[in-house]
Scaffold this active site. Structure first.
Site, short mmCIF file in Angstrom:
data_model
loop_
_atom_site.label_atom_id
_atom_site.label_comp_id
_atom_site.label_asym_id
_atom_site.label_seq_id
_atom_site.Cartn_x
_atom_site.Cartn_y
_atom_site.Cartn_z
N CYS A 1 -20.09 35.47 -6.95
CA CYS A 1 -18.43 34.79 -5.56
C CYS A 1 -17.70 33.29 -6.22
O CYS A 1 -18.50 32.20 -5.76
CB CYS A 1 -19.15 34.66 -4.48
SG CYS A 1 -17.30 34.59 -3.68
N CYS B 1 -16.46 31.12 -3.59
CA CYS B 1 -17.72 30.31 -2.66
C CYS B 1 -18.16 29.50 -3.77
O CYS B 1 -18.71 28.22 -2.97
CB CYS B 1 -19.33 31.42 -2.92
SG CYS B 1 -18.54 33.05 -1.53
#
Lengths: 128, 343
Positions: A54, A57
């Site tokens: 991700c 993230c």
């Protein structure tokens, strides 16, 4: 900064990584222990679901650290969805980052996406 | 028509790389700081982002960025310098062991062409810049400008370059450009007086709901953002499928775009023509153009005709022109223009 860490997360000081305001959850046992210990209090638990794949993230990480240090009365727990798949499954964390707000064992809200302003807004709303 | 205003029409860049079995995450391993630096060169920045197992989706100050393991799509509006991203992205990919396979650069016609910086003042100049940035291995190249006879000011410009003579891309990309948005519908995309208590994220959520954008595809997770005093962007995430909407609501230069990657085999509620109909209905524009890109052997004339039928029947939009062009290694592009049927 390091000197204050254990007083902020008095129940979990043994789990701290140095100078971190975000508890990294490495095992299901650690998760259960944290979750159960917070059920009895009125403290806000913010679960920060992330993953190695991700990008958003990782982009959000420095802001999360900042926010966690500012709102130290809330407990921030980072859960890798591939490492703790059943926890991720329980909270249906498929689209990330997902910040799930839990109080007394119940989910009360969540922010999905790298949205620091929204995260701060909701922490201010629920922290009391 | 205003003398000048914000340019909604986007420039779109797509870079595709060869698969690397040793590196399933591919481009998603590019660190955020490096991406941010590239975006800085382009003159835009990340305002919101979301990811799932298939790809990363970033909402930018001027449109969107999608990062898949072997594909990057950047779409930017205003007066951004999109082509400056090509060299750094190829370089970052090479550091990860990824080799460029194909490049596509496309755009409509600017509402304010004179406001664009060089080389965006002329497609010929843009093509020169793209070509200079690409390795010689991408030897199958073509530049084309599709000009509809009914509306010469709304042309579609495409440049493609590929290492293969055939495209194996199975995703069909649909790009819808809408102008002269219905004024009432456009109001949803202005921030309201007294809504200071809303930040850009919750104001964005409100716009998504109010406008009906959340009803286009119920399975899509929407990452939205509202600009101040007006303007809206969203990225939609549904498994490995992306979608994106950008709105410039101001009267005089109003514009909205809807883009998505689809499979021809989606049916029912998610059939291409149904999705397009719902998306266009949000804006009720007086001018619509749709550019559909089919990779490889996938061109399906039935789909083209069905889209025209559905838009005519459901939205009263009559297809005024339809053009097709083929690009070696990059597939077929169909470009359709629509305006409302006269009452």
């Amino acid at each position: 900064m390091g000197a204050n860490v254990s007083s902020m997360h008095d129940v979990h000081s043994s789990m701290e990584t140095n100078n971190s305001f975000v508890v990294e959850i490495d095992s299901r046992r650690q998760w259960r222990s944290l979750f159960d210990s917070m059920k009895g209090s009125n403290k806000l638990l913010v679960i920060d679901f992330t993953a190695a794949w991700c990008g958003p993230c990782k982009a959000m990480e420095p802001r999360v650290k900042e926010i966690a240090s500012k709102y130290s009365e809330a407990v921030f727990a980072r859960v890798d969805v591939d490492r703790l798949m059943d926890v991720a499954g329980t909270y249906r964390a498929n689209t990330l980052p997902a910040f799930v707000f839990v109080k007394r064992g119940e989910e009360i809200d969540r922010v999905v996406g790298a949205k620091p302003d929204e995260l701060v807004n909701k922490i201010e709303k629920y922290r009391v | 028509m205003a003398v000048s205003g914000f340019e909604g029409f986007e420039k779109r860049l797509e870079l595709r790389f060869f698969d690397d079995d040793n590196n399933p995450m591919g481009l998603r391993l590019i660190d955020f700081e490096s991406l941010d630096q590239v975006l800085n060169e382009v003159q835009c920045t990340v305002v919101s982002a979301v990811a799932n197992r298939s790809f990363d989706a970033y909402v930018l100050s001027e449109s969107s960025l999608f990062v898949y393991p072997t594909k990057i799509i950047i779409k930017t509006c205003g007066t951004t310098q999109l082509l400056k991203s090509i060299r750094p992205l190829i370089h970052l990919a090479r550091n990860l062991g990824l080799t460029l396979r194909a490049c596509r650069y496309s755009r409509g016609s600017f509402i304010f062409p004179n406001a664009q910086p060089f080389p965006y003042t002329s497609f010929k100049d843009e093509v020169v810049v793209v070509e200079e940035s690409l390795p010689k291995s991408l030897c199958y190249r073509k530049a084309s400008v599709i000009t509809p006879s009914n509306n010469p000011s709304r042309s579609w410009h495409v440049f493609t370059a590929s290492a293969d003579v055939e495209s194996d891309e199975s995703v069909v990309v649909v790009e819808v450009c809408m102008t002269e948005l219905d004024r009432v519908n456009a109001l949803s995309f202005f921030r309201r007086k007294g809504d200071e208590k809303y930040n850009s994220d919750s104001a964005g959520k409100e716009m998504t709901r109010l406008s009906g954008i959340d009803m286009i595809n119920a399975n899509t997770f929407i990452c939205d953002f509202a600009f101040d005093p007006c303007g809206y962007s969203m990225n939609g995430v549904d498994g490995d499928r992306y979608s994106t909407i950008h709105v410039t609501p101001e009267d005089g230069f109003s514009y909205a775009s809807f883009e998505c990657g689809l499979s021809l085999y989606d049916d029912g509620h998610n059939d291409i023509s149904e999705v397009l109909s719902r998306a266009i209905d949000v804006f009720r524009p007086s001018d619509v153009s749709i550019a559909t890109t089919y990779g490889g052997e996938d061109y399906n004339h039935e789909v083209t005709k069905r889209v025209e039928r559905v838009l005519a029947k459901k939205l009263g939009l009559k297809c005024r022109s339809r053009h097709m062009d083929e690009f070696p290694g990059s597939g077929t592009v169909v470009y359709q223009s629509f305006t409302p049927r006269r009452k």
